[in-house]
Design an enzyme around this catalytic site. Sequence first.
Site, short mmCIF file in Angstrom:
data_model
loop_
_atom_site.label_atom_id
_atom_site.label_comp_id
_atom_site.label_asym_id
_atom_site.label_seq_id
_atom_site.Cartn_x
_atom_site.Cartn_y
_atom_site.Cartn_z
N LYS A 177 0.82 -1.22 0.00
CA LYS A 177 0.00 0.00 0.00
C LYS A 177 0.85 1.27 0.00
O LYS A 177 0.61 2.20 -0.78
CB LYS A 177 -0.90 0.04 1.24
CG LYS A 177 -1.94 -1.04 1.33
CD LYS A 177 -2.89 -0.79 2.51
CE LYS A 177 -2.23 -0.89 3.85
NZ LYS A 177 -1.83 -2.25 4.22
N THR A 178 1.82 1.30 0.90
CA THR A 178 2.60 2.52 1.10
C THR A 178 3.38 2.91 -0.15
O THR A 178 3.36 4.06 -0.58
CB THR A 178 3.54 2.35 2.30
OG1 THR A 178 2.77 2.02 3.45
CG2 THR A 178 4.32 3.61 2.57
N GLU A 236 -3.40 6.20 1.58
CA GLU A 236 -3.32 4.79 1.96
C GLU A 236 -4.47 4.49 2.91
O GLU A 236 -4.71 5.23 3.86
CB GLU A 236 -1.98 4.52 2.64
CG GLU A 236 -1.82 3.11 3.14
CD GLU A 236 -0.47 2.87 3.80
OE1 GLU A 236 -0.40 1.95 4.63
OE2 GLU A 236 0.49 3.62 3.50
#
Length: 496
Positions: free
Chosen positions: A128-129, A172
């Site tokens: 995600k990051t 995110e």
Amino acid sequence: MFNKNCLNKIPKMKNINHIYFIGIGGSGMGGIATILAKQGYKISGSDISNNFIIKKLNLLNIKIYLKHDAKNITNNIDLVVISTAIKKNNPELITAKNLNIIIISRAQMLTELMRFSYGITITGTHGKTTTTAMIYTIFKLAMLDPTFINGGILKDSKEFAYLGSSKYFIAEADESDRSFLYLNPIINIITNIENEHLDFYKNSIEVLKKIFLQFLKKIPFYGCIIVCIDNINNYNLIKKNKNILKQNIITYGFHKNADLQLYNYQQNNYKSRFFLLEKKKKRSLEINLNIPGYHNALNATAAFAISSYIGLNHVMIIKFLKKFVGIKRRFDILGFLFPYNKKIYKKDIIIIDDYGHHPTEIDITIKTARQIWKNRKLIMVFQPHRYSRTKNLLNEFIKILSKVDKLFILNVFSAGENFIKNANSEYLAQKIKKLGIIIPILIQSNNNYTIIQNIYSKLKGNEILIFQGAGDINNISSLFMNKKFRIEKNQINNKY
């Protein structure tokens, strides 16, 4: 006279001026605090560690207390935002309740920030990051000036949040406690779904998938879902519910059925290259990255997909992807050191810091390191994160951690959890030793200098040393790189 410029302004929250964050030092909390401060709200908060994010927030004149204390909560606070790490017995939380101050979660605050924007969220167990940061990099270089909140810090700009002037809001989205269900984005990416945070999902991957489906249903009919179908849970979720989901769906991955199919992946030291087949447009594109790993090729493809979807030119997207240099603590090469006995061992040691704390993430780190440095020994310093995760994924941890050449295991970073008997570091080390592939070195000290002395004395050179974990292990790697220690042989201790 009516001013058209007012159409683009986000309305101020009525009767809200002073907002207090309990746990402000987390990247997600700090990011939201940054955006609100730049929007003109008075921000204050507390945390127990003076980290990089705290120091950045101080530059915005945000008052931060390095202790959770009931005295910090006063009558002039209009709203309290809490992170998921805050316990019910937190003195600041109790005081806020007694004073009848409005209390909301981080996700609820993020939802309000995104309410009047073109929301773009990135969800999934892993990736995600980095994916969020890639999208932000492309949009910003394309002069789209997006707002951005992320769970990690960009290596080049040192950003983890940015208040833009355009309609785009990139964030995110955390599925760990179901809080992403508050959000209402127009576009969402799912990188993958795996056995993680199952304590919030009745210890069932099926429940986790149902909640992801519930989230996807919230995407408006004119919105878009972008999903990696290399992940079996993603693949089955979309295949099973394709008649239910009315949104645009774009699939990506090395999978032969992907709309955006990756192929011919190559890695040259720290750089990588792959080709991307856009099936609808019947064209193949070459993409070059300045970061390594199959996983980052997938992350880049997700960023490509969303950038292309909103109308950016593919040549521009590819150019901007190449400019992305990564996130701190994501396979982050800190530098090089020579071993303790340099006279005997003359080859250096490469030091890497990595946030991965799930077996899948650790496996990717190991594979990536092996691909880049084929002739070096791989040494890992692993700090287990949470007793519950160690317990639930014990067999996977045993298997994956046995793939390194030498393993140091630190005490579990509990993240506030209670001790679990057969899920502590000593038990994990015993199980890995029993497997018979490697003999782990257990370091049960909580003194960072003692930990460093144990590790450094055993390095021989021509090695890759990876500090692995999501807790405070980066404090150890930082000390290691700063050489703020000296080896004293009588202080060296190890369990095995």
